[in-house]
Design a protein around this motif. Structure first.
Motif, PDB file in Angstrom:
ATOM      1  N   LEU A  13       0.833  -1.216   0.000  1.00 22.56           N
ATOM      2  CA  LEU A  13       0.000   0.000   0.000  1.00 22.56           C
ATOM      3  C   LEU A  13       0.863   1.260   0.000  1.00 22.56           C
ATOM      4  N   TYR A  14       1.977   1.232   0.737  1.00 28.83           N
ATOM      5  CA  TYR A  14       2.890   2.384   0.754  1.00 28.83           C
ATOM      6  C   TYR A  14       3.404   2.670  -0.662  1.00 28.83           C
ATOM      7  N   GLU A  59       0.671   4.016  -3.033  1.00 25.16           N
ATOM      8  CA  GLU A  59       0.378   5.437  -2.779  1.00 25.16           C
ATOM      9  C   GLU A  59       1.521   6.321  -3.255  1.00 25.16           C
ATOM     10  N   LYS A  60       2.748   5.904  -2.972  1.00 29.79           N
ATOM     11  CA  LYS A  60       3.905   6.747  -3.318  1.00 29.79           C
ATOM     12  C   LYS A  60       4.023   6.924  -4.832  1.00 29.79           C
ATOM     13  N   GLY A  62       1.644   5.949  -7.159  1.00 28.21           N
ATOM     14  CA  GLY A  62       0.387   6.163  -7.868  1.00 28.21           C
ATOM     15  C   GLY A  62       0.041   5.078  -8.860  1.00 28.21           C
ATOM     16  N   ARG A  75     -11.442  -0.264  -5.772  1.00 32.50           N
ATOM     17  CA  ARG A  75     -10.495   0.003  -4.678  1.00 32.50           C
ATOM     18  C   ARG A  75     -10.906  -0.786  -3.424  1.00 32.50           C
TER      19      ARG A  75
END
Ligand SMILES: N[C@@H](CCC(=O)N[C@@H](CS)C(=O)NCC(=O)O)C(=O)O
Length: 207
Positions: free
Chosen positions: A76-77, A80-81, A83, A93
Motif C-alpha cells: 500500500l505504501y 500510494e507513493k 500512484g 479500490r
C-alpha cells in the motif's frame, strides 16, 4: 532508491514485483533466513517482528528516511507513493483492499501453517488436515472470484493480485493442487507472463 530487505520467499517476492510494475528503482538487500539474519538487532530495529520483507525508503514522508514492514503495508505504501496498482474506481479500490487483507490475514498464514505441519518429522494429522482444508477452502474462494472477473479487484491488476501470487505460485507447498482451480491457474499464468513479474523473479533483479 528503495532498499528491499529480501529473501526469495512467498512474501519476499511481492515487493520486487510491485516495484517493477511501478517502474520504481530499488536495490535488493539479501537477508539469509537460514542464518537467522532477520533476528539480528540491526534488522529488528527495522522490523521488531523479525521477518522479511522490509523496505527502507530514503525519501519517506517530509523527505526523511522511513522503514516499512509487513508486506501488505509495504504494497500500500508503494502504491500510494508511485500512484499505481490500486484502482482509482472506488468500488474496485474496495475490492482490492478486501482481497489484500484476505491474503495477509488468511491465505498467507493458512498456507504457511499447512506447509509447516506437512514437513514435521512427527506426523500431526489434525494440524495437517486443519490447515490443508482451510488452504483449499480459501483457494476455492479465489476460484469463485476469478471466474467472475479477470483480476481480484475487478478489471485492473492490483496489489491484491501481487499479494496472492507469492503464495499461489507455490500452492503445492501447502498441499493445494492448483489444477483443481482452473480460473486460479489461468490467473497465475497471466501474472507469470507479465514482463515486470519476470524481471522481478530473475536472479539479477534490482540495481
Ligand atoms: N505477515 C508478514 C509475514 C512475513 C513472513 O512470514 N516472512 C517469512 C518469509 S515468507 C520470514 O521472514 N520467515 C523467517 C522467520 O519467521 O524467522 C508479511 O506479510 O510480511
Amino acid at each position: 532508491m528503495i532498499d528491499v530487505y529480501y529473501a526469495p520467499t512467498p512474501n519476499g517476492v511481492k515487493i520486487p514485483i510491485a516495484l517493477e510494475e511501478l517502474g520504481a528503482p530499488y536495490r535488493i538487500v539479501p537477508v539469509n533466513l537460514g542464518r537467522d539474519e532477520q533476528k539480528r538487532p540491526d534488522f529488528l530495529a527495522l522490523n521488531p517482528n523479525g521477518r522479511i520483507p522490509v523496505i527502507v525508503d530514503p525519501k519517506g514522508p517530509e523527505g526523511e528516511p522511513v522503514s516499512v514492514f509487513e508486506s501488505g503495508a509495504i504494497l500500500l505504501y508503494l502504491a500510494e507513493k508511485y500512484g499505481g496498482l490500486m484502482p482509482a474506481v472506488p468500488r474496485e479500490r474496495i475490492r482490492a483492499l478486501e482481497y489484500l487483507f484476505f491474503q495477509v490475514g488468511g491465505v498467507g498464514p493458512m498456507f504457511g501453517q499447512a506447509g509447516w505441519f506437512m514437513r514435521q518429522s512427527e506426523r500431526i494429522t489434525a494440524g495437517i488436515e486443519r490447515y490443508q482444508a482451510e488452504s483449499r477452502r480459501l483457494t476455492a474462494v479465489l476460484e469463485t472470484r476469478l471466474q467472475q472477473s479477470p483480476w481480484l479487484a475487478g478489471e485492473r491488476f492490483s496489489v491484491a493480485d501481487i499479494a496472492h501470487f507469492g503464495w499461489l505460485r507455490v500452492a503445492d507447498y501447502a498441499g493445494v493442487r492448483i489444477d483443481r482451480y482452473p480460473a486460479v491457474q489461468d490467473w497465475l499464468q497471466r501474472i507469470e507472463s507479465r514482463p515486470a513479474v519476470q524481471r522481478a523473479l530473475s536472479p539479477n533483479h534490482g540495481a
